[in-house]
Design a protein around this motif. Sequence first.
Motif, PDB file in Angstrom:
ATOM      1  N   ILE A   1       0.844  -1.201   0.000  1.00 57.79           N
ATOM      2  CA  ILE A   1       0.000   0.000   0.000  1.00 57.79           C
ATOM      3  C   ILE A   1       0.880   1.252   0.000  1.00 57.79           C
ATOM      4  N   GLY A   2       1.900   1.253   0.846  1.00 59.59           N
ATOM      5  CA  GLY A   2       2.811   2.394   0.900  1.00 59.59           C
ATOM      6  C   GLY A   2       3.466   2.649  -0.432  1.00 59.59           C
ATOM      7  N   TRP A   3       3.931   1.591  -1.094  1.00 58.85           N
ATOM      8  CA  TRP A   3       4.588   1.768  -2.386  1.00 58.85           C
ATOM      9  C   TRP A   3       3.588   2.255  -3.443  1.00 58.85           C
ATOM     10  N   ALA A   4       2.352   1.767  -3.374  1.00 53.69           N
ATOM     11  CA  ALA A   4       1.324   2.249  -4.305  1.00 53.69           C
ATOM     12  C   ALA A   4       1.112   3.755  -4.116  1.00 53.69           C
ATOM     13  N   TYR A   5       1.130   4.203  -2.868  1.00 55.55           N
ATOM     14  CA  TYR A   5       0.993   5.635  -2.609  1.00 55.55           C
ATOM     15  C   TYR A   5       2.221   6.404  -3.098  1.00 55.55           C
ATOM     16  N   VAL A   6       3.402   5.823  -3.006  1.00 56.90           N
ATOM     17  CA  VAL A   6       4.598   6.473  -3.562  1.00 56.90           C
ATOM     18  C   VAL A   6       4.402   6.655  -5.066  1.00 56.90           C
TER      19      VAL A   6
ATOM     20  N   GLN B   1       2.522  11.501   1.946  1.00 60.02           N
ATOM     21  CA  GLN B   1       2.125  11.484   3.353  1.00 60.02           C
ATOM     22  C   GLN B   1       1.545  10.117   3.718  1.00 60.02           C
ATOM     23  N   LEU B   2       0.642   9.617   2.905  1.00 59.56           N
ATOM     24  CA  LEU B   2       0.080   8.287   3.163  1.00 59.56           C
ATOM     25  C   LEU B   2       1.129   7.200   2.933  1.00 59.56           C
ATOM     26  N   ALA B   3       2.002   7.403   1.961  1.00 55.40           N
ATOM     27  CA  ALA B   3       3.068   6.430   1.720  1.00 55.40           C
ATOM     28  C   ALA B   3       3.919   6.273   2.974  1.00 55.40           C
TER      29      ALA B   3
ATOM     30  N   ARG C   1      12.983  -3.822   2.705  1.00 62.43           N
ATOM     31  CA  ARG C   1      12.199  -3.237   1.616  1.00 62.43           C
ATOM     32  C   ARG C   1      11.431  -2.010   2.116  1.00 62.43           C
ATOM     33  N   SER C   2      10.820  -2.106   3.280  1.00 61.17           N
ATOM     34  CA  SER C   2      10.072  -0.973   3.842  1.00 61.17           C
ATOM     35  C   SER C   2      11.005   0.184   4.172  1.00 61.17           C
ATOM     36  N   ASN C   3      12.145  -0.144   4.751  1.00 60.35           N
ATOM     37  CA  ASN C   3      13.143   0.862   5.093  1.00 60.35           C
ATOM     38  C   ASN C   3      13.603   1.615   3.837  1.00 60.35           C
ATOM     39  N   ASN C   4      13.955   0.855   2.801  1.00 60.55           N
ATOM     40  CA  ASN C   4      14.411   1.481   1.558  1.00 60.55           C
ATOM     41  C   ASN C   4      13.302   2.280   0.884  1.00 60.55           C
ATOM     42  N   ASN C   5      12.093   1.747   0.893  1.00 63.39           N
ATOM     43  CA  ASN C   5      10.986   2.468   0.265  1.00 63.39           C
ATOM     44  C   ASN C   5      10.663   3.756   1.015  1.00 63.39           C
TER      45      ASN C   5
ATOM     46  N   LYS D   1       3.136   6.906   6.055  1.00 67.57           N
ATOM     47  CA  LYS D   1       2.346   6.280   7.128  1.00 67.57           C
ATOM     48  C   LYS D   1       2.341   4.754   6.982  1.00 67.57           C
ATOM     49  N   PHE D   2       2.039   4.268   5.789  1.00 68.03           N
ATOM     50  CA  PHE D   2       1.947   2.816   5.601  1.00 68.03           C
ATOM     51  C   PHE D   2       3.325   2.152   5.606  1.00 68.03           C
ATOM     52  N   LEU D   3       4.319   2.815   5.067  1.00 68.70           N
ATOM     53  CA  LEU D   3       5.656   2.230   5.072  1.00 68.70           C
ATOM     54  C   LEU D   3       6.236   2.173   6.485  1.00 68.70           C
ATOM     55  N   GLU D   4       5.958   3.183   7.298  1.00 72.76           N
ATOM     56  CA  GLU D   4       6.407   3.145   8.694  1.00 72.76           C
ATOM     57  C   GLU D   4       5.732   1.997   9.447  1.00 72.76           C
ATOM     58  N   GLN D   5       4.433   1.810   9.216  1.00 71.22           N
ATOM     59  CA  GLN D   5       3.725   0.697   9.857  1.00 71.22           C
ATOM     60  C   GLN D   5       4.272  -0.643   9.367  1.00 71.22           C
ATOM     61  N   SER D   6       4.575  -0.714   8.072  1.00 70.45           N
ATOM     62  CA  SER D   6       5.147  -1.933   7.518  1.00 70.45           C
ATOM     63  C   SER D   6       6.471  -2.261   8.194  1.00 70.45           C
ATOM     64  N   LEU D   7       7.291  -1.245   8.383  1.00 64.30           N
ATOM     65  CA  LEU D   7       8.592  -1.447   9.040  1.00 64.30           C
ATOM     66  C   LEU D   7       8.410  -1.933  10.476  1.00 64.30           C
ATOM     67  N   ILE D   8       7.462  -1.340  11.188  1.00 67.99           N
ATOM     68  CA  ILE D   8       7.178  -1.753  12.573  1.00 67.99           C
ATOM     69  C   ILE D   8       6.724  -3.218  12.614  1.00 67.99           C
ATOM     70  N   HIS D   9       5.779  -3.585  11.737  1.00 70.76           N
ATOM     71  CA  HIS D   9       5.267  -4.958  11.738  1.00 70.76           C
ATOM     72  C   HIS D   9       6.322  -5.948  11.249  1.00 70.76           C
ATOM     73  N   ALA D  10       7.155  -5.554  10.291  1.00 73.54           N
ATOM     74  CA  ALA D  10       8.213  -6.448   9.806  1.00 73.54           C
ATOM     75  C   ALA D  10       9.218  -6.727  10.921  1.00 73.54           C
ATOM     76  N   ASN D  11       9.567  -5.679  11.652  1.00 74.13           N
ATOM     77  CA  ASN D  11      10.492  -5.874  12.778  1.00 74.13           C
ATOM     78  C   ASN D  11       9.860  -6.745  13.859  1.00 74.13           C
ATOM     79  N   ALA D  12       8.566  -6.546  14.125  1.00 77.35           N
ATOM     80  CA  ALA D  12       7.862  -7.359  15.124  1.00 77.35           C
ATOM     81  C   ALA D  12       7.821  -8.826  14.705  1.00 77.35           C
ATOM     82  N   ALA D  13       7.690  -9.055  13.396  1.00 79.45           N
ATOM     83  CA  ALA D  13       7.635 -10.430  12.894  1.00 79.45           C
ATOM     84  C   ALA D  13       9.034 -11.013  12.704  1.00 79.45           C
ATOM     85  N   GLY D  14      10.059 -10.173  12.836  1.00 73.20           N
ATOM     86  CA  GLY D  14      11.423 -10.639  12.637  1.00 73.20           C
ATOM     87  C   GLY D  14      11.755 -10.917  11.180  1.00 73.20           C
ATOM     88  N   ASP D  15      11.067 -10.248  10.273  1.00 76.36           N
ATOM     89  CA  ASP D  15      11.292 -10.482   8.841  1.00 76.36           C
ATOM     90  C   ASP D  15      12.198  -9.376   8.277  1.00 76.36           C
TER      91      ASP D  15
END
Length: 182
Positions: A61-66, A72-74, A96-100, A76-90
């Motif tokens: 979703i974040g990349w689609a907004y990019v 602004q929405l990009a 990818r979220s960090n770079n995007n 928001k979603f990319l930051e959430q993606s980074l948080i959830h990826a870190n929580a999942a240990g992926d």
Amino acid sequence: LNLLFVALSLVSVNLYAQSASLAKAKGLIQQGQTQDAVVVLRELLAMTENAKDKARLEGAIGWAYVKSNDYQLAEKFLEQSLIHANAAGDEKIALRSNNNLGIALFLQNKLDESRAYFSQDIAKQSATAKTYLDLIDVKEKEILGQKALLAGVDSRRNKEFSKAIEKYDLALKYRPNDSSAL
């Protein structure tokens, strides 16, 4: 046993529906219908509880907004993606979220923030991060050169010729091939 069969059937139906929705979103993005793809992806996100799947969907979703210049929405979603990826240990999704995020910030000329993402430990070996760190340096020089050039023009208009020459020399330092600074 029947209850288990029903539960597994529901999971299979749900996975099939998600897979079909993902395929639909991918097709919409390929057709340039980014906003329609976002609607489909957000519907999937609302049904998702797993942190890794959330990270993947939020990243998409974040990349689609990019791609649609809604930074602004990009962010928001990319930051959430980074948080959830870190929580999942992926680490793959986190990178990818960090770079995007870095790219989204770069596209907005938020160069210090962009550099901060590309300079994080997770991005040290990333070719994308290395490329964008170089691009940030180039863009900073372009911006500084443009500012110096405009200051030179302004000084010339004010008949402050030595100051104008100083600013033009500075512009040439940053942009040596810019004939407008000569």
